[in-house]
Design a protein around this motif. Structure first.
Motif, PDB file in Angstrom:
ATOM      1  N   GLY A  97      11.203 -52.458 -17.135  1.00  0.00           N
ATOM      2  CA  GLY A  97      11.126 -51.584 -15.961  1.00  0.00           C
ATOM      3  C   GLY A  97      12.413 -50.813 -15.742  1.00  0.00           C
ATOM      4  N   GLY A  98      13.528 -51.534 -15.849  1.00  0.00           N
ATOM      5  CA  GLY A  98      14.823 -50.916 -15.605  1.00  0.00           C
ATOM      6  C   GLY A  98      15.147 -49.846 -16.622  1.00  0.00           C
ATOM      7  N   SER A  99      14.815 -50.102 -17.910  1.00  0.00           N
ATOM      8  CA  SER A  99      15.195 -49.107 -18.918  1.00  0.00           C
ATOM      9  C   SER A  99      14.319 -47.864 -18.803  1.00  0.00           C
ATOM     10  CB  SER A  99      15.164 -49.694 -20.331  1.00  0.00           C
ATOM     11  OG  SER A  99      13.876 -50.087 -20.671  1.00  0.00           O
ATOM     12  N   VAL A 100      13.034 -48.035 -18.410  1.00  0.00           N
ATOM     13  CA  VAL A 100      12.177 -46.858 -18.228  1.00  0.00           C
ATOM     14  C   VAL A 100      12.696 -46.019 -17.050  1.00  0.00           C
ATOM     15  CG1 VAL A 100       9.892 -46.086 -17.512  1.00  0.00           C
ATOM     16  CG2 VAL A 100      10.112 -47.837 -19.285  1.00  0.00           C
ATOM     17  N   LEU A 101      12.907 -46.680 -15.898  1.00  0.00           N
ATOM     18  CA  LEU A 101      13.371 -45.947 -14.715  1.00  0.00           C
ATOM     19  C   LEU A 101      14.724 -45.282 -14.966  1.00  0.00           C
ATOM     20  CD1 LEU A 101      12.421 -48.259 -11.717  1.00  0.00           C
ATOM     21  CD2 LEU A 101      11.398 -46.090 -12.390  1.00  0.00           C
ATOM     22  N   GLY A 102      15.645 -46.076 -15.540  1.00  0.00           N
ATOM     23  CA  GLY A 102      16.987 -45.557 -15.788  1.00  0.00           C
ATOM     24  C   GLY A 102      16.986 -44.402 -16.775  1.00  0.00           C
ATOM     25  N   SER A 103      16.159 -44.513 -17.839  1.00  0.00           N
ATOM     26  CA  SER A 103      16.105 -43.444 -18.840  1.00  0.00           C
ATOM     27  C   SER A 103      15.571 -42.157 -18.232  1.00  0.00           C
ATOM     28  CB  SER A 103      15.202 -43.848 -20.009  1.00  0.00           C
ATOM     29  OG  SER A 103      15.674 -45.010 -20.612  1.00  0.00           O
ATOM     30  N   LEU A 104      14.493 -42.282 -17.440  1.00  0.00           N
ATOM     31  CA  LEU A 104      13.926 -41.092 -16.805  1.00  0.00           C
ATOM     32  C   LEU A 104      14.966 -40.433 -15.902  1.00  0.00           C
ATOM     33  CD1 LEU A 104      10.341 -42.333 -15.901  1.00  0.00           C
ATOM     34  CD2 LEU A 104      11.005 -40.756 -17.715  1.00  0.00           C
ATOM     35  N   ALA A 105      15.664 -41.266 -15.113  1.00  0.00           N
ATOM     36  CA  ALA A 105      16.668 -40.727 -14.194  1.00  0.00           C
ATOM     37  C   ALA A 105      17.791 -40.047 -14.965  1.00  0.00           C
ATOM     38  CB  ALA A 105      17.225 -41.839 -13.318  1.00  0.00           C
ATOM     39  N   GLY A 106      18.232 -40.673 -16.062  1.00  0.00           N
ATOM     40  CA  GLY A 106      19.350 -40.130 -16.824  1.00  0.00           C
ATOM     41  C   GLY A 106      18.965 -38.874 -17.596  1.00  0.00           C
ATOM     42  N   TYR A 107      17.695 -38.820 -18.060  1.00  0.00           N
ATOM     43  CA  TYR A 107      17.285 -37.695 -18.896  1.00  0.00           C
ATOM     44  C   TYR A 107      16.925 -36.472 -18.057  1.00  0.00           C
ATOM     45  CZ  TYR A 107      15.046 -35.111 -22.642  1.00  0.00           C
ATOM     46  OH  TYR A 107      14.719 -34.156 -23.554  1.00  0.00           O
ATOM     47  N   TYR A 108      16.106 -36.681 -17.022  1.00  0.00           N
ATOM     48  CA  TYR A 108      15.642 -35.536 -16.249  1.00  0.00           C
ATOM     49  C   TYR A 108      16.643 -35.108 -15.181  1.00  0.00           C
ATOM     50  CZ  TYR A 108      11.150 -35.870 -18.539  1.00  0.00           C
ATOM     51  OH  TYR A 108      10.169 -35.872 -19.483  1.00  0.00           O
ATOM     52  N   GLY A 109      17.423 -36.047 -14.691  1.00  0.00           N
ATOM     53  CA  GLY A 109      18.409 -35.694 -13.662  1.00  0.00           C
ATOM     54  C   GLY A 109      17.729 -35.165 -12.414  1.00  0.00           C
ATOM     55  N   GLY A 110      18.472 -34.415 -11.618  1.00  0.00           N
ATOM     56  CA  GLY A 110      17.917 -33.709 -10.461  1.00  0.00           C
ATOM     57  C   GLY A 110      17.125 -34.584  -9.517  1.00  0.00           C
ATOM     58  N   TRP A 111      15.911 -34.131  -9.222  1.00  0.00           N
ATOM     59  CA  TRP A 111      15.066 -34.760  -8.230  1.00  0.00           C
ATOM     60  C   TRP A 111      14.666 -36.175  -8.641  1.00  0.00           C
ATOM     61  CZ3 TRP A 111      10.266 -36.003  -6.010  1.00  0.00           C
ATOM     62  CH2 TRP A 111      10.185 -35.695  -4.647  1.00  0.00           C
ATOM     63  N   THR A 112      14.228 -36.324  -9.925  1.00  0.00           N
ATOM     64  CA  THR A 112      13.831 -37.631 -10.451  1.00  0.00           C
ATOM     65  C   THR A 112      14.970 -38.627 -10.279  1.00  0.00           C
ATOM     66  OG1 THR A 112      12.846 -36.296 -12.192  1.00  0.00           O
ATOM     67  CG2 THR A 112      12.746 -38.686 -12.463  1.00  0.00           C
ATOM     68  N   ASP A 113      16.157 -38.167 -10.645  1.00  0.00           N
ATOM     69  CA  ASP A 113      17.334 -39.019 -10.575  1.00  0.00           C
ATOM     70  C   ASP A 113      17.594 -39.461  -9.138  1.00  0.00           C
ATOM     71  OD1 ASP A 113      19.596 -40.353 -11.336  1.00  0.00           O
ATOM     72  OD2 ASP A 113      20.874 -38.571 -11.266  1.00  0.00           O
ATOM     73  N   ARG A 114      17.457 -38.500  -8.202  1.00  0.00           N
ATOM     74  CA  ARG A 114      17.759 -38.822  -6.800  1.00  0.00           C
ATOM     75  C   ARG A 114      16.784 -39.846  -6.244  1.00  0.00           C
ATOM     76  NH1 ARG A 114      19.631 -33.608  -6.346  1.00  0.00           N
ATOM     77  NH2 ARG A 114      17.692 -32.720  -5.570  1.00  0.00           N
ATOM     78  N   VAL A 115      15.486 -39.666  -6.541  1.00  0.00           N
ATOM     79  CA  VAL A 115      14.489 -40.605  -6.009  1.00  0.00           C
ATOM     80  C   VAL A 115      14.701 -41.999  -6.599  1.00  0.00           C
ATOM     81  CG1 VAL A 115      12.041 -41.182  -5.940  1.00  0.00           C
ATOM     82  CG2 VAL A 115      12.780 -38.831  -5.541  1.00  0.00           C
ATOM     83  N   ILE A 116      14.824 -42.065  -7.931  1.00  0.00           N
ATOM     84  CA  ILE A 116      15.001 -43.373  -8.578  1.00  0.00           C
ATOM     85  C   ILE A 116      16.302 -44.022  -8.118  1.00  0.00           C
ATOM     86  CG2 ILE A 116      15.346 -44.525 -10.804  1.00  0.00           C
ATOM     87  CD1 ILE A 116      13.378 -42.554 -12.012  1.00  0.00           C
ATOM     88  N   GLY A 117      17.350 -43.202  -8.026  1.00  0.00           N
ATOM     89  CA  GLY A 117      18.639 -43.727  -7.575  1.00  0.00           C
ATOM     90  C   GLY A 117      18.547 -44.308  -6.181  1.00  0.00           C
ATOM     91  N   ARG A 118      17.785 -43.648  -5.319  1.00  0.00           N
ATOM     92  CA  ARG A 118      17.635 -44.116  -3.940  1.00  0.00           C
ATOM     93  C   ARG A 118      16.918 -45.465  -3.898  1.00  0.00           C
ATOM     94  NH1 ARG A 118      20.518 -44.309  -0.211  1.00  0.00           N
ATOM     95  NH2 ARG A 118      21.147 -42.149  -0.405  1.00  0.00           N
ATOM     96  N   VAL A 119      15.861 -45.579  -4.752  1.00  0.00           N
ATOM     97  CA  VAL A 119      15.111 -46.842  -4.791  1.00  0.00           C
ATOM     98  C   VAL A 119      16.023 -47.988  -5.253  1.00  0.00           C
ATOM     99  CG1 VAL A 119      13.227 -48.068  -5.957  1.00  0.00           C
ATOM    100  CG2 VAL A 119      12.893 -45.715  -5.174  1.00  0.00           C
ATOM    101  N   ILE A 120      16.786 -47.729  -6.324  1.00  0.00           N
ATOM    102  CA  ILE A 120      17.685 -48.752  -6.865  1.00  0.00           C
ATOM    103  C   ILE A 120      18.729 -49.145  -5.815  1.00  0.00           C
ATOM    104  CG2 ILE A 120      19.395 -49.223  -8.680  1.00  0.00           C
ATOM    105  CD1 ILE A 120      16.720 -48.853  -9.896  1.00  0.00           C
ATOM    106  N   ASP A 121      19.286 -48.140  -5.144  1.00  0.00           N
ATOM    107  CA  ASP A 121      20.299 -48.425  -4.122  1.00  0.00           C
ATOM    108  C   ASP A 121      19.730 -49.275  -3.004  1.00  0.00           C
ATOM    109  OD1 ASP A 121      22.180 -47.055  -5.469  1.00  0.00           O
ATOM    110  OD2 ASP A 121      22.176 -45.273  -4.199  1.00  0.00           O
ATOM    111  N   THR A 122      18.464 -49.006  -2.667  1.00  0.00           N
ATOM    112  CA  THR A 122      17.848 -49.778  -1.584  1.00  0.00           C
ATOM    113  C   THR A 122      17.703 -51.247  -1.982  1.00  0.00           C
ATOM    114  OG1 THR A 122      16.654 -47.810  -0.904  1.00  0.00           O
ATOM    115  CG2 THR A 122      15.869 -49.895  -0.041  1.00  0.00           C
TER     116      THR A 122
END
Lengths: 283, 339
Positions: A97-122
């Motif tokens: 789960g972590g590698s899929v979410l992290g990879s998507l966030a790292g690759y696409y950046g921008g909006w995807t990154d912000r949403v995933i980052g927010r979930v992880i931070d929470t």
């Protein structure tokens, strides 16, 4: 030649820290116990005999017997598989789960990154063990849910590593070449970028495994997940706790020491792997 | 930007986190196994009374509306009623919180007092036997399940040596708790000027706090070592040494003060571990804090109490992280200048 130099490098790094070798040896023993535990154990871990209850360690019962007259050594050995399986399943789920979410966030950046980052931070905004307790409370008290809860609280660590590692490679030449050769985004990510972050993820996995074992054992210590009479280290320590104040130390000490050895082994192995793979992060 | 504005900015940045935390606890209340209305209506309920409960709990409204009223209730101090004790969850938690805080803070203090010198010692002699021993000590510390460390300490210091009191809470029946000012027995007994009660509470808290301290030792010592190694190889330390300053001055006045800044940033993670470990230690020592309350509630399926506990811990953790951030901004002149 390449293999020889890898070997020399490994010997050099390991030579500087002999404890890693010990850790790998202990890991081997743990795997053996997990695989063949039921055949190695001298007695049936569930067979109780109140005539021999609370016997101190002796030649017949190396680790003594518990309050129901069960052989502590056999229970400790048989428990190895369950403890490692819970931690391994949780870590595997978190890794995936972590590698899929992290990879998507790292690759696409921008909006995807912000949403995933927010979930992880929470998730990280909770004291993690407490969050695991809350998750088990609502999902229900079972071994399966212990695995899910442990996976959720481990997931952020993998996601962060994956995001950072993909991020630094996203603009690299080989990724651009793969893109030009006609691969789609997912293709580049899955076939070209993802394999490159695996070494860093493996280090994280090994460092995390010990922590996952501790968390799962902690949950069963407070009465969640594993039910008696199933042998499991955390619950055995919990059962032995009431006897330690009257001096019957062996009930809690042997499973507790087993837990400690398992966690120690994974921590040392993680350090060793990190030294081998990523010398910059050595501390 | 002035210091005050920096602080205001940090406080604003904590708002999304706070929102996320409340959203997650809200989701936890909705994810009860089965239908929450059926659960709260009790086993003898018929369809009509379940519908009544559902309406009373607002479960028939849309999720955003439910969330709004949930937040409203939290703000008004309505955290639900504990099924097992029949009292307000807020009341139960606030009564027990000082016991947990006292334990956690003392544990952290013990860890800091031991870990920082250990880290400095290891960093000044990298790869020596001192370094290896430090490494073994801290790795062992973090590999010990806290509940097991606690039990071992009880066995040695209570059963074998008889130095510590029985692991049964904050005070034994011979002593009366000091008048509540802060709720921390160590502080309150001193305020009341009662040395004997102070001694008794210290004796009771020492082993559980030591257990927590041993657990938190590793991350702090590791970070101190890494930060010290980093600082010691920097240019200004070389300059300080070349100028002929005494080793002591270089090490403590220049290196350690800078290294401690990095250590401060890892305290957030340390608190996450400590607050979790606290629950386990409270169980081992029958400590009447919010952790043991939550364990009892978990076993009794007392959902409101468990959710209240999770939320309280998360709020506490967010506050602690915020404090660390602010402290960092106050201490580090670079951040003050940059922002």
């Amino acid at each position: 030649m390449a293999a020889a130099s890898t070997f020399t490098h490994a010997r050099y790094v390991l030579g500087e820290n002999p404890l890693t070798v010990v850790a790998f040896a202990m890991f081997f023993v743990l795997v053996l116990l997990a695989a063949f535990g039921p055949w190695i154990a001298p007695y049936d871990p569930l067979a109780s005999d109140t005539a021999i209850k609370l016997m101190a360690p002796s030649a017949e019962h190396w680790f003594g017997t518990d309050h129901l007259g069960r052989d502590v050594l056999s229970r400790v050995i048989v428990a190895t598989r369950l403890d490692l399986m819970i931690a391994l399943s949780a870590v595997a789920l978190a890794f995936f789960g972590g590698s899929v979410l992290g990879s998507l966030a790292g690759y696409y950046g921008g909006w995807t990154d912000r949403v995933i980052g927010r979930v992880i931070d929470t998730v990280m905004a909770f004291p993690l063990f407490v969050l695991a307790m809350g998750i088990v409370a609502v999902l229900g008290n079972s071994v399966e849910n212990i695995v899910y809860a442990t996976a959720v609280i481990n997931l952020p660590f993998y996601a962060r590593v994956a995001r950072a590692e993909i991020g630094v490679r996203r603009e690299s030449g080989f990724a651009a070449a793969a893109k030009v050769a006609g691969n789609g985004n997912i293709g580049v990510l899955a076939r070209h970028l993802y394999p490159n972050i695996l070494p860093a993820m493996m280090v994280q996995l090994s460092l995390n495994m010990g922590w996952a074992i501790l968390n799962a054992a902690g949950l069963s210590f407070i009465g969640l997940g594993v039910r008696p009479p199933t042998p499991e280290w955390g619950i055995m320590v919990a059962e032995g706790a009431q006897f330690i104040v009257s001096g019957e130390w062996w009930l809690a000490v042997f499973p507790g020491v087993s837990l400690m050895i398992a966690v120690f082994c994974f921590n040392m192995m993680g350090d060793g792997l990190r030294d081998l793979i990523d010398p910059r992060r050595r501390t | 930007m002035s210091g005050l504005a920096t602080i205001a900015k940090r406080l604003l940045e904590a708002l999304p986190t706070l929102f996320g935390v409340i959203l997650v606890t809200f989701m936890l209340t909705r994810a009860l196994p089965g239908d929450p209305a059926v659960f709260y209506a009790g086993p003898a309920a018929d369809a009509e009374s379940i519908a009544q409960v559902r309406h009373a709990m607002g479960l028939d409204r849309s999720l955003p509306v439910q969330f709004a009223s949930y937040v409203e209730g939290l703000a008004a101090g309505d955290w639900g009623v504990s099924l097992s004790t029949g009292r307000d969850v807020t009341e139960e938690l606030s009564r027990r919180l000082p016991a947990s805080l006292e334990l956690t803070l003392l544990g952290l203090l013990i860890a800091i007092v031991v870990a920082i010198p250990l880290g400095v010692l290891a960093a000044t002699r990298p790869n020596s036997w001192v370094d290896h021993i430090c490494r073994i000590i801290v790795t062992t510390g973090v590999s010990m399940p806290v509940f097991f460390t606690g039990l071992l300490l009880v066995y040695v210091f209570y059963y074998l040596l008889g130095w510590a009191p029985a692991p049964l809470g904050r005070l034994d029946f011979m002593h009366i708790a000091p008048d509540r000012v802060t709720g921390l027995y160590l502080v309150d007994s001193l305020i009341a000027g009662d040395v004997e009660v102070f001694r008794a509470s210290l004796a009771h808290i020492f082993l559980p706090a030591l257990t927590l301290g041993i657990f938190a030792l590793a991350p702090i010592a590791r970070m101190t070592r890494a930060a010290m190694l980093d600082v010691l190889s920097s240019d200004y330390i070389r300059t300080a040494r070349a100028s002929g300053l005494a080793t002591r001055t270089v090490l403590f006045t220049y290196a350690l003060r800078n290294a401690l800044l990095s250590v401060l940033t890892t305290l957030g993670m340390v608190f996450s571990f400590l607050l979790g470990a606290n629950v386990l230690v409270e169980k081992v020592f029958s400590w009447p804090g919010i952790g043991s309350f939550a364990i009892d509630a978990l076993v009794a399926s007392d959902y409101a109490a468990v959710q209240g506990f999770v939320l309280a811990m998360a709020l506490l953790f967010v506050t602690l992280n915020l404090t660390i951030d602010l402290l960092y901004a106050v201490i580090d002149p670079r951040i003050r200048a940059a922002s």
